[in-house]
Design an enzyme around this catalytic site. Structure first.
Site, PDB file in Angstrom:
ATOM      1  N   SER A  47      21.767 -33.932 -35.464  1.00 32.93           N
ATOM      2  CA  SER A  47      21.483 -32.497 -35.525  1.00 32.93           C
ATOM      3  C   SER A  47      19.985 -32.281 -35.698  1.00 32.93           C
ATOM      4  O   SER A  47      19.398 -32.715 -36.687  1.00 32.93           O
ATOM      5  CB  SER A  47      22.239 -31.857 -36.696  1.00 32.93           C
ATOM      6  OG  SER A  47      22.111 -30.458 -36.680  1.00 32.93           O
TER       7      SER A  47
ATOM      8  N   CYS B 152      26.624 -26.240 -46.636  1.00 25.84           N
ATOM      9  CA  CYS B 152      27.860 -25.797 -45.991  1.00 25.84           C
ATOM     10  C   CYS B 152      28.963 -25.525 -47.000  1.00 25.84           C
ATOM     11  O   CYS B 152      29.899 -24.794 -46.714  1.00 25.84           O
ATOM     12  CB  CYS B 152      28.334 -26.848 -44.987  1.00 25.84           C
ATOM     13  SG  CYS B 152      27.162 -27.185 -43.669  1.00 25.84           S
TER      14      CYS B 152
ATOM     15  N   THR C 102      27.958 -30.304 -35.739  1.00 26.47           N
ATOM     16  CA  THR C 102      29.330 -29.813 -35.858  1.00 26.47           C
ATOM     17  C   THR C 102      30.043 -29.911 -34.514  1.00 26.47           C
ATOM     18  O   THR C 102      31.177 -30.393 -34.424  1.00 26.47           O
ATOM     19  CB  THR C 102      29.358 -28.368 -36.378  1.00 26.47           C
ATOM     20  OG1 THR C 102      28.880 -28.346 -37.731  1.00 26.47           O
ATOM     21  CG2 THR C 102      30.768 -27.797 -36.348  1.00 26.47           C
TER      22      THR C 102
END
Length: 378
Positions: free
Chosen positions: A196, A320, A70
């Protein structure tokens, strides 16, 4: 427990955890401190950066450590847009992207940039012909994920690079979160890549931004000038060392894991096909680590709860967005009916998933199917 939600997060590898703990204990020093121990920590940080470049066969790219994809996506997209705004104002994305990309692009639109969406084919891939029609001298930024997190489609990154050869001022950003450890990263012709750690058996709070040219983005985090002045703040050396290890292990496991998962995926597809009223949403050539299945007429949340009671952990869409009551844009863009979208679940696997898990899943699937089959739209 049967854990089939690896696209949301993976189990940390024990050796990655061990590296994090050991570095915290022995090299907790600030790598920007001038004393011997600070220099030692700085040297360890540089070794981690070099290890990532070696593992991923990077050349002149710069590796920036972040807190996750992010942050990496925000840094790359906002940084590139701000840096290039004097050359144009048009940005291009698609509804395939993760919220950490889409919401950034939409935020930039409120700042005066022009946002255009490239069409998606019925197979869930970028429509290259439509992309060509959107290109102009005003385009400064294009973003496309390498592997979709909902359906598993592998996007045509190399083909997009070919299109962009006629538009050299465009910054091309790739969210490679679901590709790392599953496919070789496409770096040629790509300006920035986001990773990530917790998606490939690393730790939450680990992220990487790979930049072809660090002067192509403006910093959006200002402070002491750490990470080449692009990501200020005291560097988390233990986390970054552990991240480098997770990347190396992911690459070491990649080919064997994908062979194993291809067979897992094949067996589950064949089994699901025996059940009337249930459909496979993921294309046949999607990444084998993600399988999207639809039970039209039954809510995905109901299915997740039913499987959970049987010890099978799955998801609806992405973690998410799965708690937000709206129709998934990726499935909608593919022309999939609303009832199939609302009845979709996602299975996702990693190297801990074995073919022996298939039998246990089949038993749970049959139990859930018997509970809901009268509700299915035939």
């Amino acid at each position: 427990m049967l854990y089939f939600d690896n696209a949301a997060t993976t189990q940390p590898d024990a050796s990655v955890l061990d590296s994090y703990v050991k570095v915290n204990q022995q090299f907790y020093f600030n790598p920007n401190s001038p004393h011997d121990k600070g220099v030692e920590a700085g040297r360890l940080l540089q070794q981690a950066r070099t290890q990532i470049k070696t593992t991923l066969q990077l050349q002149d790219e710069t590796v920036i450590f972040t807190s996750g994809a992010t942050e990496s996506n925000n840094m790359a997209l906002k940084g590139a847009a701000y840096q290039k705004k004097h050359f144009g104002r048009t940005l291009i994305t698609s509804v395939l992207e993760h919220p950490s990309v889409l919401e950034v692009m939409r935020a930039l639109e409120t700042e005066g940039f022009t946002l255009k969406y490239v069409n998606v084919t019925k197979e869930g891939r970028i429509d290259l012909e439509h992309l060509k029609s959107l290109m102009s001298s005003d385009v400064i930024l294009l973003t496309c994920m390498q592997v979709n997190n909902i359906m598993g489609q592998v996007q045509p990154i190399a083909e997009i690079v070919d299109i962009l050869k006629d538009y050299p001022k465009v910054h091309f950003h790739v969210d490679a979160v679901q590709a790392m450890g599953k496919f070789p990263l496409v770096t040629n012709g790509v300006d920035s890549i986001a990773l990530s750690g917790h998606k490939f058996n690393g730790l939450k709070g680990q992220g990487v931004l790979i930049l072809k040219n660090m002067h192509n983005i403006q910093p959006i985090i200002h402070g002491g000038g750490q990470e080449f002045a692009l990501r200020s703040g005291t560097v988390n050396v233990p986390m970054d060392v552990a991240c480098a290890k997770a990347i190396r292990l992911a690459e070491d496991h990649r080919q064997a894991m994908m062979r194993e998962l291809a067979e897992v995926n094949r067996q589950i597809r064949a089994f699901v096909a025996q059940h009337p009223g249930v459909y496979i949403n993921s294309p046949d050539d999607a990444s084998p680590h993600i399988l999207n299945i639809a039970f039209p007429g039954v809510r995905g949340e109901v299915l997740v709860n039913a499987f959970s009671k049987l010890g099978v952990m799955i998801s609806t869409t992405s973690a998410c967005s799965s708690k937000h009551a709206k129709v998934n844009e990726v499935l909608q863009a593919m022309g999939i009916s609303t009832s199939r979208i609302l009845g979709s679940i996602r299975l996702s696997f990693d190297y801990n998933t074995k073919q022996t898990d298939v039998k246990a899943f089949q038993q749970a699937f049959d139990t859930v199917y018997e509970e809901v089959k009268e509700l299915l739209e035939q």
